[in-house]
Design a protein around this motif. Structure first.
Motif, mmCIF file in Angstrom:
data_model
loop_
_atom_site.group_PDB
_atom_site.id
_atom_site.type_symbol
_atom_site.label_atom_id
_atom_site.label_comp_id
_atom_site.label_asym_id
_atom_site.label_seq_id
_atom_site.Cartn_x
_atom_site.Cartn_y
_atom_site.Cartn_z
ATOM 1 N N ARG A 179 35.254 47.522 35.585
ATOM 2 C CA ARG A 179 33.833 47.392 35.931
ATOM 3 C C ARG A 179 33.629 46.448 37.102
ATOM 4 O O ARG A 179 32.730 46.619 37.902
ATOM 5 N N ASP A 180 34.483 45.442 37.167
ATOM 6 C CA ASP A 180 34.311 44.392 38.156
ATOM 7 C C ASP A 180 34.731 44.841 39.565
ATOM 8 O O ASP A 180 34.133 44.470 40.558
ATOM 9 N N ARG A 197 38.973 47.115 30.771
ATOM 10 C CA ARG A 197 37.622 47.646 31.001
ATOM 11 C C ARG A 197 36.814 46.701 31.885
ATOM 12 O O ARG A 197 36.056 47.129 32.749
ATOM 13 N N GLU A 198 37.002 45.408 31.655
ATOM 14 C CA GLU A 198 36.269 44.446 32.471
ATOM 15 C C GLU A 198 36.722 44.528 33.934
ATOM 16 O O GLU A 198 35.899 44.523 34.849
ATOM 17 N N GLN A 228 29.620 41.147 31.432
ATOM 18 C CA GLN A 228 29.668 42.536 31.914
ATOM 19 C C GLN A 228 29.495 43.558 30.783
ATOM 20 O O GLN A 228 29.363 44.746 31.034
ATOM 21 N N PHE A 229 29.561 43.086 29.528
ATOM 22 C CA PHE A 229 29.538 43.998 28.389
ATOM 23 C C PHE A 229 28.192 43.914 27.668
ATOM 24 O O PHE A 229 27.518 42.886 27.698
ATOM 25 N N PHE A 257 34.216 44.228 19.923
ATOM 26 C CA PHE A 257 35.463 43.535 20.279
ATOM 27 C C PHE A 257 35.815 42.486 19.219
ATOM 28 O O PHE A 257 36.939 42.453 18.696
ATOM 29 N N ARG A 304 40.034 45.418 26.403
ATOM 30 C CA ARG A 304 38.788 44.807 26.850
ATOM 31 C C ARG A 304 38.947 44.259 28.269
ATOM 32 O O ARG A 304 38.082 44.429 29.114
ATOM 33 N N ARG A 328 23.259 44.617 28.693
ATOM 34 C CA ARG A 328 24.361 43.724 29.078
ATOM 35 C C ARG A 328 23.998 42.281 28.784
ATOM 36 O O ARG A 328 22.890 41.834 29.096
#
Lengths: 310, 332, 246
Positions: free
Chosen positions: B25-26, B21-22, C94-95, C103, B18, C133
């Motif tokens: 994306r960031d 992935r963050e 962001q998700f 998760f 996780r 999001r």
């Protein structure tokens, strides 16, 4: 009392109660003391080596050269002070600059200030005034410790002009660190995300301290923070001369190092500053420009954002 | 109701993925890594230009001597070892890489605290230390990928500027540098993460981490360097006094205690161990230039061990220190 | 109908920070299947109690069991049996909601996370939010996704810390409906709240905490029987004031 002064006093009181700011200032003061100790240690060690070498040389019937310590300027014992001002002092100013905006933003007091009976300009002036005072206080601490060192070391003879040069050096140090403080204040006002202003100003500081000297003089990062090795001549290659001329005025860390060497008396003979602009002028212009950036950003600060999780 | 218990490795992977992935994306870390590549490239190119200048100076002097009918052996030719050009790259990893690792660690902690998700994770059926471990493993993976990118990019650039391809031996030395760098940056990531998790606010944690960075990465090695008697007088104290080598050694022997103290300050810094190891492996330090790798490793394994134990110790502290529930939110 | 083993049981549970006592020894039983409203002023110790019961905080003295598991001896088993929604949850901006829930489902050890997330989204009627999001959500939307992460593994005991904080009347109404549905499924709900109206409508029993001391604990039925004339607000004000005086 003017609104800017009220805001400035409040901000300074907040700084004085913030543990991370206090720790940094204490760290800076401790490192200035270390400078003093390094100065003493350097003098004592070279004196001892000289005594040993002189005994050997006279025993061997060879001429004894003068003690290198006695031929150097007394203020040169403080040569590390310039390095710590450009490392810890500049970072301390960055922390203070971002704190002046972040503290209000996190406390959710920006809207309260914005609703007060004064102009946006006063808010910016208040914060800048607080920054300028705080960095001046840092330099005053450095000055008191430096003066103590000079008066305590028995082998040094400090004259009036020496003290004048020390005062000018501290003024240059103040201009240098305040420039980064203004940058951080402006960046924190412009970038609302937590720590974004701190990180942005730190990145600029890193580039100025560790990347520009590579371009202007092939100075690797560790050489850039050694007060002696940083004062190297521009390598004899066209590219370095070009970069030196173009980037010299913005390579503020090198400019400050050159000024430190010049004012404290350890500048190698004949070493010219990078670029055509004298470092004192470059530092002054940088201070004014960063001040304008801070003023503009703080005047346009979004006073609606805020809260503990801002 | 059947008891729900996720596997430990599954939980570690879930948290680490996780995070990855963050970060993807960031893009902040991607830009930071590219900035490090750029800084490393600048070091490499300026180093190459300087070397080229030395070579040109040598060639001109040699031609002049030969024209005068003198022996050109009187002047030393500049030696060229491509890996030596990586000195600036290593120093940029030491300094800028360390800052990026600290900021990445801060972000890994601040992100959870600001969203109250830390409380949600810690009330899941996994040991609290597993959360820290997942974060540190994620940081190590980030460091591994970012450093690989930096070293591959500089390796390719090295070939371009030097015109000499790197052999298997050189690649092995670069791999060792990569491994040492991963330990070094993971340690700093852990420091940034731990302090941002424990401090009253994550920003305070970042400030403490930066202050420690200045002390450990910059000031400690600088103090050691400054205390070197030969660095206290321009040109070196012994050279200025014209003392012969044998006498220098006798005088230096009288300062053994001082020298141990100076060395002690230097070796207290994890950065110095990273530098000593990589400078030796890559032959940047003259005494190791061209030396066989096994000999270098035999001499420098202490530095690698320090890096490893330092990372492990710091990780252990972060894992063992209980997370204060008053630190679940961004500001407490 | 109450079962033999309480869902939440504490005996002399206390918490101090240095000299400051945040929670005085607390002995409390919440039977299974109850909706327990935990009332108290700000700083009374309600959040500390929830943090102790969810193993986020270690007790200074005393013991506590949740779903039959001791907070100190069996923290992992306990955590597998609970759901928790803290106050002001924000989740990962962001998700998407679905990614956030997947998760937490994986971390909870749910056998089929995809299915569990789908069912929970349907149960809470927020399927339409699933692929947006979370960063774009309002406070109420976040709260519902937060609630989803707390119940997707079908916990025995659900802890809600000020779940109505910052919600608009519609949001409060939706939350009440969810609590009723969960109660209907037999879930025990332990809820910290300020809103007396919500307690009156949703809870089956209440406890009042004042300055770290439990000053009242009874079923809503008993409250209605015995204090019908004074009403819940007067009762709360009276016992809380008595607790302060004590």
């Amino acid at each position: 009392m003017s609104p800017a002064r009220i805001l400035s006093r409040q901000a300074l009181a907040g700084l004085a109660r913030d543990r991370s700011v206090l720790i940094l200032v204490a760290f800076f003061a401790a490192m200035v003391l270390v400078t003093a100790w390094l100065g003493w240690s350097a003098t004592a060690t070279v004196n001892a080596i000289y005594a040993d070498a002189a005994a050997y040389l006279s025993g061997a019937g060879q001429p004894v050269p003068p003690n290198p310590v006695s031929t150097s300027a007394p203020l040169a014992v403080l040569r590390n002070l310039g390095v710590y001002i450009s490392l810890i002092g500049a970072f301390g100013a960055i922390v203070i600059g971002q704190h002046l905006v972040e503290a209000d933003r996190r406390a959710g007091t920006l809207p309260l200030i914005g609703a007060g009976p004064f102009a946006r300009r006063d808010i910016a002036l208040g914060k800048m005034r607080a920054l300028v005072t705080a960095t001046a206080a840092m330099m005053a601490v450095a000055g008191v410790i430096a003066l103590g060192t000079l008066l305590t070391l028995p082998s040094l003879v400090v004259t009036g002009p020496d003290l004048g040069r020390l005062a000018l050096f501290l003024l240059a140090g103040w201009a240098y660190v305040t420039t980064f403080g203004f940058l951080a204040l402006g960046a924190a006002a412009r970038l609302p995300a937590t720590a974004a202003g701190l990180i942005a100003a730190t990145v600029v500081w890193l580039v100025i301290t560790f990347v520009l000297p590579e371009l202007t003089a092939n100075l690797h990062p560790t050489a850039a923070i050694n007060p002696v090795t940083t004062l190297a001549a521009t390598p004899d290659a066209g590219v370095f001369h070009l970069f030196s001329a173009l980037l010299g005025p913005v390579s503020l860390a090198e400019g400050f190092a050159w000024l430190s060497g010049d004012l404290l008396g350890f500048l190698p003979e004949g070493l010219a500053p990078r670029g055509l602009v004298p470092p004192a002028l470059a530092l002054s212009v940088a201070l004014v420009l960063s001040g304008l950036f801070a003023a503009q950003a703080a005047t346009r600060l979004d006073l609606n954002a805020g809260g503990p999780d801002a | 109701m059947p008891e729900l218990r996720p596997s430990l490795s599954g939980s570690l992977l879930t948290i680490a993925l996780r995070d990855a992935r963050e970060q993807a994306r960031d893009r902040v870390l991607l830009w930071a890594t590219l900035a490090l590549v750029a800084a490393a490239a600048v070091s490499l190119v300026t180093g190459a230009i300087a070397l080229h200048g030395d070579a040109a100076t040598y060639a001109a002097a040699r031609a002049q001597l030969l024209a005068l009918g003198k022996d050109a052996a009187a002047i030393a030719a500049p030696e060229f070892y491509p890996l030596k050009l990586l000195r600036g790259t290593i120093e940029q990893i030491e300094i800028m890489g360390a800052v990026i690792a600290l900021v990445a660690g801060y972000r890994a902690a601040a992100a959870e605290r600001g969203r109250q998700t830390l409380a949600l994770i810690l009330t899941r059926p996994l040991p609290h230390w597993a959360y820290g471990l997942a974060k540190i493993l994620g940081g190590a993976a980030l460091a591994a990928v970012a450093l690989a990118l930096v070293l591959v990019a500089t390796g390719l650039l090295l070939r371009l500027v030097s015109g000499i391809g790197l052999g298997f031996g050189d690649a092995g030395r670069l791999a060792l540098t990569w491994a040492a760098g991963v330990f070094y940056l993971t340690a700093l990531f852990t420091l940034g993460f731990g302090l941002s998790l424990w401090a009253k606010s994550p920003v305070s944690g970042l400030i403490y981490a930066f202050a420690l960075w200045i002390l450990v990465v910059l000031v400690a090695p600088q103090i050691g360097d400054t205390m070197d008697p030969d660095n206290q007088v321009a040109g070196g104290v012994f050279a200025q006094l014209s003392v012969p080598k044998a006498e220098q050694d006798r005088i230096k022997a009288g300062f053994a205690g001082y020298e141990s103290f100076r060395n002690g300050i230097e070796v207290a810094s994890v950065t110095k161990h990273f530098e000593r190891f990589t400078f030796a492996v890559l032959g940047i330090k003259d005494t190791y230039t061209g030396a066989p790798l096994d000999k270098v490793l035999a001499e420098k394994r202490g530095d690698l061990l320090f890096l490893f134990l330092f990372s492990l110790g710091l990780g252990g502290v972060v894992l063992l220190k209980p997370i204060n529930p008053d630190r679940l939110t961004k500001e407490s | 109908m109450p079962h033999a083993t309480p869902a939440v049981s504490t005996r002399g549970l206390s918490k101090s920070h240095g000299e400051t006592v945040v929670l005085h020894p607390l002995s409390l039983d919440v039977p299974q299947g109850e909706v327990f409203g935990f009332l108290g002023h700000n700083g009374a110790g309600k959040t500390t109690t929830i943090r102790l019961l969810t193993t986020l905080l270690a007790p200074t003295s005393g013991s506590a069991c949740v779903a039959g598991h001791d907070v100190t001896a069996e923290p992992l088993k306990l955590r597998a049996a609970i759901g928790y929604l803290p106050e002001n949850v924000r989740l990962y901006d962001q998700f998407t909601a679905r990614e956030n829930l997947l998760f937490f489902a994986r971390l909870s050890g749910v056998a089929d996370p995809v299915d569990a997330v789908r069912e929970t989204l349907e149960f809470l009627d927020i399927t339409a939010l699933a692929d947006r999001r979370v960063g774009t959500f309002s406070k109420g939307m976040r709260q519902r996704v937060g609630l989803a992460q707390a119940i997707l593994h079908d916990p025995e005991v659900l802890f809600l810390d000020e779940p109505t904080s910052g919600l608009d009347p519609m949001g409060v109404r939706q939350l009440r409906a969810v609590i009723e549905k969960l109660h209907g499924r037999g879930m025990t709900i332990f809820m910290n709240t300020h809103l007396l109206s919500e307690v009156a409508r949703s809870c089956t029993s209440i406890g009042v905490l004042a300055h770290g001391r439990l000053v009242f604990n009874d079923s809503m039925q008993a409250v209605a029987d015995r204090y019908d004339e004074v009403g819940l607000e007067e009762l709360y004000a009276g016992v809380a004031a008595a607790g302060v005086a004590a």
